[in-house]
Design a protein around this motif. Structure first.
Motif, mmCIF file in Angstrom:
data_model
loop_
_atom_site.group_PDB
_atom_site.id
_atom_site.type_symbol
_atom_site.label_atom_id
_atom_site.label_comp_id
_atom_site.label_asym_id
_atom_site.label_seq_id
_atom_site.Cartn_x
_atom_site.Cartn_y
_atom_site.Cartn_z
ATOM 1 N N GLY A 179 47.504 12.008 47.637
ATOM 2 C CA GLY A 179 47.288 12.560 48.888
ATOM 3 C C GLY A 179 46.975 13.882 48.755
ATOM 4 N N SER A 180 47.026 14.817 49.781
ATOM 5 C CA SER A 180 46.865 16.215 50.147
ATOM 6 C C SER A 180 47.743 16.770 51.188
ATOM 7 C CB SER A 180 45.381 16.555 50.316
ATOM 8 O OG SER A 180 45.181 16.096 51.869
ATOM 9 N N LYS A 181 48.413 17.883 50.854
ATOM 10 C CA LYS A 181 49.381 18.666 51.850
ATOM 11 C C LYS A 181 48.985 20.073 51.900
ATOM 12 C CE LYS A 181 53.110 15.214 51.515
ATOM 13 N NZ LYS A 181 54.375 14.963 51.296
ATOM 14 N N ALA A 182 49.147 20.806 52.973
ATOM 15 C CA ALA A 182 48.899 22.022 53.194
ATOM 16 C C ALA A 182 50.059 22.969 52.792
ATOM 17 C CB ALA A 182 48.231 22.245 54.636
ATOM 18 N N VAL A 183 49.564 24.145 52.303
ATOM 19 C CA VAL A 183 50.774 24.985 52.011
ATOM 20 C C VAL A 183 50.225 26.690 52.887
ATOM 21 C CG1 VAL A 183 51.862 26.636 50.474
ATOM 22 C CG2 VAL A 183 51.506 24.267 49.873
ATOM 23 N N ALA A 184 51.178 27.163 53.683
ATOM 24 C CA ALA A 184 50.878 28.452 54.534
ATOM 25 C C ALA A 184 51.391 29.500 53.642
ATOM 26 C CB ALA A 184 51.348 28.304 55.909
ATOM 27 N N ILE A 185 50.266 30.388 53.216
ATOM 28 C CA ILE A 185 50.376 31.435 52.288
ATOM 29 C C ILE A 185 50.590 32.642 53.390
ATOM 30 C CG2 ILE A 185 50.080 32.945 50.409
ATOM 31 C CD1 ILE A 185 51.228 30.245 49.608
ATOM 32 N N GLU A 186 51.565 33.525 53.377
ATOM 33 C CA GLU A 186 51.459 34.870 53.788
ATOM 34 C C GLU A 186 51.532 35.979 52.875
ATOM 35 O OE1 GLU A 186 53.748 35.993 57.218
ATOM 36 O OE2 GLU A 186 53.830 33.982 58.223
ATOM 37 N N ALA A 187 50.565 36.923 52.958
ATOM 38 C CA ALA A 187 50.517 37.724 52.068
ATOM 39 C C ALA A 187 50.032 39.166 52.179
ATOM 40 C CB ALA A 187 49.655 37.326 50.727
ATOM 41 N N SER A 188 50.567 40.126 51.730
ATOM 42 C CA SER A 188 50.049 41.879 51.917
ATOM 43 C C SER A 188 48.689 42.045 51.687
ATOM 44 C CB SER A 188 51.194 42.826 51.491
ATOM 45 O OG SER A 188 51.149 42.635 50.109
ATOM 46 N N GLY A 189 48.012 41.057 51.003
ATOM 47 C CA GLY A 189 46.780 41.421 50.379
ATOM 48 C C GLY A 189 46.209 40.112 49.584
ATOM 49 N N PRO A 190 44.906 40.122 49.013
ATOM 50 C CA PRO A 190 44.375 39.093 48.334
ATOM 51 C C PRO A 190 45.500 38.526 47.161
ATOM 52 C CG PRO A 190 42.815 40.583 48.302
ATOM 53 C CD PRO A 190 44.089 41.370 48.781
ATOM 54 N N PHE A 191 45.502 37.095 46.963
ATOM 55 C CA PHE A 191 46.197 36.537 45.800
ATOM 56 C C PHE A 191 45.354 35.370 45.167
ATOM 57 C CE2 PHE A 191 46.391 34.082 49.748
ATOM 58 C CZ PHE A 191 46.443 32.834 49.304
ATOM 59 N N SER A 192 45.806 35.299 43.893
ATOM 60 C CA SER A 192 45.466 34.146 43.123
ATOM 61 C C SER A 192 46.239 33.108 42.904
ATOM 62 C CB SER A 192 44.713 34.736 41.807
ATOM 63 O OG SER A 192 46.009 35.432 41.029
ATOM 64 N N VAL A 193 45.745 32.135 42.233
ATOM 65 C CA VAL A 193 46.529 30.857 42.040
ATOM 66 C C VAL A 193 46.593 30.788 40.625
ATOM 67 C CG1 VAL A 193 46.778 28.164 42.204
ATOM 68 C CG2 VAL A 193 45.568 29.625 44.020
ATOM 69 N N GLY A 194 48.141 30.636 40.077
ATOM 70 C CA GLY A 194 48.527 30.336 38.645
ATOM 71 C C GLY A 194 47.990 29.151 38.066
ATOM 72 N N VAL A 195 48.809 28.947 36.867
ATOM 73 C CA VAL A 195 48.355 27.445 36.326
ATOM 74 C C VAL A 195 48.733 26.418 37.225
ATOM 75 C CG1 VAL A 195 48.837 26.095 34.342
ATOM 76 C CG2 VAL A 195 48.425 28.508 34.129
ATOM 77 N N VAL A 196 47.586 25.409 37.556
ATOM 78 C CA VAL A 196 48.282 24.247 38.388
ATOM 79 C C VAL A 196 48.525 23.182 37.495
ATOM 80 C CG1 VAL A 196 47.039 22.482 39.958
ATOM 81 C CG2 VAL A 196 45.947 24.966 39.967
ATOM 82 N N PRO A 197 49.557 22.471 37.695
ATOM 83 C CA PRO A 197 50.422 21.448 36.657
ATOM 84 C C PRO A 197 49.359 20.329 36.991
ATOM 85 C CG PRO A 197 51.965 22.269 38.507
ATOM 86 C CD PRO A 197 50.535 22.909 38.843
#
Length: 248
Positions: A179-197
């Motif tokens: 399935g799928s689920k949302a994650v809310a990200i708050e950040a002071s600027g652009p961000f990237s995603v690390g290694v996905v399991p």
């Protein structure tokens, strides 16, 4: 060891990176950005009969007000609910029967590394405005009136932005069928995603994160940690723990 980040306040508040109201990030704002306005102070002049050249007193009866206005153009259901109410049903926004009035704090992140904080603001009745065809678009116009804090403290502040990134929730558990689920990200600027399991994937659209789990037909549960990394300070991260049982 976490490296030190030095913030220097050059005093320039330019460009718009993110706008938060009541703890929620508003959708993308139109290219005009937001405007800071309000009503001028109200005064009256006191004159003396004997002095006719100038008033003897200039009395302020009401202070100037502050109101921030803008137009949100990213009309996904959750954004529309935040500004006008109603209900989000999947990809559908069901408009509200009555106008939404709400109070909350305001936080504005500028493109020049500054933050504007307002402790208490009132959301004026928002409305859909604009047009369709050519380069026209519709959006939700909104106004936020600054109010006096209930504790009598300073109504707000302006300061350099401290690097930050936060994820909510910090843990996700999926069923064995995926399935799928949302994650809310708050950040002071652009961000990237690390290694996905392994067994999971991530969709990132306009700063909104959706984590997708495949069906787990393996002989053991899946688990892992997903990291979100602030581009301006790679030592600043937020993590979400992922878990999923197996179908066996």
């Amino acid at each position: 060891m976490k490296r030190s980040v030095t913030q220097t306040n050059d005093g320039y508040y330019v460009l718009l990176d993110a706008f938060y109201f009541n703890g929620k990030r508003l959708g993308n704002i139109s290219e005009e950005g937001v405007n800071w306005g309000g009503d001028d102070a109200q005064t009256f002049e006191l004159w003396a009969a004997q002095i006719r050249s100038n008033p003897v007193l200039d009395i302020e009866t009401r202070a100037a007000t502050n109101e921030i206005t803008g137009k949100m153009i990213e009309m996904v259901p959750s954004n529309c609910v935040d500004l006008m109410g109603g209900k989000a049903v999947g990809e559908e926004w069901q408009m509200p029967a009555n106008s939404l009035r709400a109070e909350g704090d305001v936080r504005i992140l500028t493109g020049t590394g500054k933050t504007i904080k307002i402790k208490r603001a009132s959301l004026r009745a928002s409305k859909i405005r604009g047009g369709l065809g050519g380069e026209k678009n519709i959006g939700i116009e909104f106004g936020l009136k600054m109010l006096a804090p209930k504790d009598g403290s300073s109504p707000g502040s302006m300061l350099p932005t401290e690097p930050f990134i936060e994820a909510e929730p910090t843990a996700l558990t999926f069923g064995a069928d995926g399935g799928s689920k949302a994650v809310a990200i708050e950040a002071s600027g652009p961000f990237s995603v690390g290694v996905v399991p392994e067994g999971f994937s991530v969709e990132l659209v306009n700063g909104r994160v959706t984590v997708i789990a495949e069906a787990n037909a393996t002989g053991s549960p899946r688990s892992g940690r997903l990291e979100f990394i602030l581009e301006s300070d790679v030592e600043t991260k937020a993590s979400v723990t992922l878990s999923q049982p197996n179908n066996a």
